[in-house]
Write a protein that holds these residues in place. Structure first.
Motif, mmCIF file in Angstrom:
data_model
loop_
_atom_site.group_PDB
_atom_site.id
_atom_site.type_symbol
_atom_site.label_atom_id
_atom_site.label_comp_id
_atom_site.label_asym_id
_atom_site.label_seq_id
_atom_site.Cartn_x
_atom_site.Cartn_y
_atom_site.Cartn_z
ATOM 1 N N GLY A 175 -12.326 -3.262 0.215
ATOM 2 C CA GLY A 175 -12.542 -3.768 1.566
ATOM 3 C C GLY A 175 -12.223 -2.742 2.631
ATOM 4 N N HIS A 176 -11.222 -1.926 2.389
ATOM 5 C CA HIS A 176 -10.874 -0.864 3.327
ATOM 6 C C HIS A 176 -11.890 0.273 3.254
ATOM 7 N N THR A 177 -12.023 0.991 4.346
ATOM 8 C CA THR A 177 -12.938 2.129 4.392
ATOM 9 C C THR A 177 -12.206 3.464 4.487
ATOM 10 N N GLY A 178 -10.886 3.424 4.395
ATOM 11 C CA GLY A 178 -10.069 4.634 4.426
ATOM 12 C C GLY A 178 -8.978 4.559 3.379
ATOM 13 N N ALA A 179 -8.208 5.621 3.255
ATOM 14 C CA ALA A 179 -7.125 5.679 2.276
ATOM 15 C C ALA A 179 -6.111 4.560 2.516
ATOM 16 N N ILE A 180 -5.564 4.027 1.436
ATOM 17 C CA ILE A 180 -4.507 3.020 1.542
ATOM 18 C C ILE A 180 -3.196 3.738 1.844
ATOM 19 N N THR A 181 -2.534 3.339 2.897
ATOM 20 C CA THR A 181 -1.306 4.016 3.328
ATOM 21 C C THR A 181 -0.054 3.171 3.141
ATOM 22 N N GLY A 182 -0.231 1.896 2.802
ATOM 23 C CA GLY A 182 0.937 1.041 2.596
ATOM 24 C C GLY A 182 0.539 -0.264 1.934
ATOM 25 N N ILE A 183 1.440 -0.801 1.107
ATOM 26 C CA ILE A 183 1.227 -2.083 0.444
ATOM 27 C C ILE A 183 2.562 -2.832 0.398
ATOM 28 N N VAL A 184 2.526 -4.120 0.710
ATOM 29 C CA VAL A 184 3.689 -4.981 0.486
ATOM 30 C C VAL A 184 3.208 -6.265 -0.186
ATOM 31 N N VAL A 185 4.067 -6.829 -1.013
ATOM 32 C CA VAL A 185 3.815 -8.125 -1.648
ATOM 33 C C VAL A 185 4.764 -9.128 -1.014
ATOM 34 N N THR A 188 -6.672 -0.647 9.902
ATOM 35 C CA THR A 188 -6.581 -2.096 9.750
ATOM 36 C C THR A 188 -5.549 -2.493 8.707
ATOM 37 N N LEU A 189 -5.169 -3.772 8.778
ATOM 38 C CA LEU A 189 -4.356 -4.411 7.754
ATOM 39 C C LEU A 189 -5.157 -5.574 7.187
ATOM 40 N N LYS A 190 -5.078 -5.747 5.879
ATOM 41 C CA LYS A 190 -5.785 -6.844 5.234
ATOM 42 C C LYS A 190 -4.818 -7.687 4.411
ATOM 43 N N LEU A 191 -5.079 -8.991 4.398
ATOM 44 C CA LEU A 191 -4.285 -9.947 3.639
ATOM 45 C C LEU A 191 -5.113 -10.416 2.448
ATOM 46 N N TRP A 192 -4.529 -10.306 1.249
ATOM 47 C CA TRP A 192 -5.234 -10.619 0.005
ATOM 48 C C TRP A 192 -4.504 -11.711 -0.767
ATOM 49 N N ASP A 193 -5.263 -12.498 -1.510
ATOM 50 C CA ASP A 193 -4.698 -13.480 -2.430
ATOM 51 C C ASP A 193 -4.397 -12.770 -3.743
ATOM 52 N N LEU A 194 -3.135 -12.750 -4.136
ATOM 53 C CA LEU A 194 -2.738 -11.999 -5.326
ATOM 54 C C LEU A 194 -3.279 -12.633 -6.603
ATOM 55 N N THR A 195 -3.486 -13.933 -6.592
ATOM 56 C CA THR A 195 -3.970 -14.622 -7.788
ATOM 57 C C THR A 195 -5.450 -14.390 -8.017
ATOM 58 N N ALA A 218 3.427 2.907 8.352
ATOM 59 C CA ALA A 218 4.602 2.209 7.818
ATOM 60 C C ALA A 218 4.305 0.721 7.763
ATOM 61 N N LEU A 219 4.874 0.039 6.762
ATOM 62 C CA LEU A 219 4.595 -1.382 6.568
ATOM 63 C C LEU A 219 5.767 -2.046 5.867
ATOM 64 N N ILE A 220 6.214 -3.186 6.407
ATOM 65 C CA ILE A 220 7.268 -3.978 5.768
ATOM 66 C C ILE A 220 6.959 -5.457 5.962
ATOM 67 N N VAL A 221 7.548 -6.291 5.117
ATOM 68 C CA VAL A 221 7.388 -7.738 5.236
ATOM 69 C C VAL A 221 8.771 -8.359 5.398
ATOM 70 N N THR A 222 8.861 -9.426 6.173
ATOM 71 C CA THR A 222 10.137 -10.104 6.361
ATOM 72 C C THR A 222 10.529 -10.845 5.088
ATOM 73 N N ALA A 223 11.824 -11.097 4.936
ATOM 74 C CA ALA A 223 12.336 -11.727 3.717
ATOM 75 C C ALA A 223 11.796 -13.141 3.524
ATOM 76 N N ASP A 224 11.461 -13.821 4.625
ATOM 77 C CA ASP A 224 10.915 -15.174 4.494
ATOM 78 C C ASP A 224 9.405 -15.178 4.272
ATOM 79 N N GLY A 225 8.799 -14.003 4.297
ATOM 80 C CA GLY A 225 7.381 -13.896 4.024
ATOM 81 C C GLY A 225 6.475 -14.390 5.127
ATOM 82 N N LYS A 226 7.029 -14.646 6.301
ATOM 83 C CA LYS A 226 6.224 -15.201 7.388
ATOM 84 C C LYS A 226 5.555 -14.134 8.250
ATOM 85 N N HIS A 227 6.147 -12.953 8.271
ATOM 86 C CA HIS A 227 5.614 -11.901 9.139
ATOM 87 C C HIS A 227 5.558 -10.572 8.387
#
Length: 208
Positions: A8-18, A33-40, A57-66
């Motif tokens: 889906g991206h058109t450039g190199a992937i620079t960050g991933i969080v689960v 851009t940032l994209k949201l994917w369904d892991l399943t 740079a990319l991080i996700v909050t501990a509650d997974g909301k942001h």
């Protein structure tokens, strides 16, 4: 064994969080851009939005909301993973964002920049809380100890530990090449840093 390839991206992937519930992936790209994917299913849920430069740079909050992203455009953006909308943009650094860290309660974000400073932000309000001076070099990676009192910075040839509240420098380690990354053990007693020559350095942080 490869399960699938997400395209889906058109450039190199620079960050991933689960996300903490292991149900979604957020990817960041040089396409700004940032994209949201369904892991399943591997399906793209949405494009969260974009910066005006490469996302660094990319991080996700501990509650997974942001999720929080930093960019070459000198901004930090906070995104709501439920709505897919941008919540706010944090501005204050003079150069690109190099690294991000976040407290476990999601209250504070720490950003490092090419301007050699670190800034502490209130995630809820988007206001800058304080600026820390770092060690004079660009921090390529930043981690926070489990007690959330101390930051460890990986920069040109130095690891630096400093207090989150005051910015007081409490320890440093000088290597013989550029540090690229840093991680802490679960309880924060051991720091592992990787350098440009392929070496891993293990350091004890007990008492910090």
């Amino acid at each position: 064994q490869k399960v699938c390839t997400l395209r889906g991206h058109t450039g190199a992937i620079t960050g991933i969080v689960v996300t903490p519930d292991a149900r979604q992936i957020v990817s960041a790209s040089a396409d700004q851009t940032l994209k949201l994917w369904d892991l399943t299913t591997g399906q793209e849920h949405c494009t969260l939005g974009r910066h005006r430069s490469i996302i660094t740079a990319l991080i996700v909050t501990a509650d997974g909301k942001h999720v929080v992203s930093g960019s070459g455009d000198r901004t930090i953006k906070v995104w709501d993973l439920t709505t897919g909308q941008e919540v706010r943009t944090l501005k204050g650094h003079e150069k690109w964002i190099t690294a991000l860290a976040i407290t476990s309660d999601g209250k504070w974000i720490v950003s490092a920049s090419g301007d050699t400073t670190l800034k502490v932000w209130d995630l809820l309000t988007g206001q800058e809380v304080r600026t820390l001076r770092g060690n004079g070099d660009v921090a390529r990676a930043v981690v926070m100890t489990p007690d959330e009192r101390t930051l460890v910075l990986a920069s040109r040839d130095k690891l630096t530990a400093l207090r989150l509240e005051s910015g007081e420098h409490i320890a440093s380690f000088v290597g013989d090449s550029r540090f690229e990354c840093v991680a802490l053990s679960r309880y924060g007693a051991i720091c592992v840093a990787g350098d440009a020559q392929g070496k891993l350095h293990l350091l004890r942080l007990e008492g910090f």
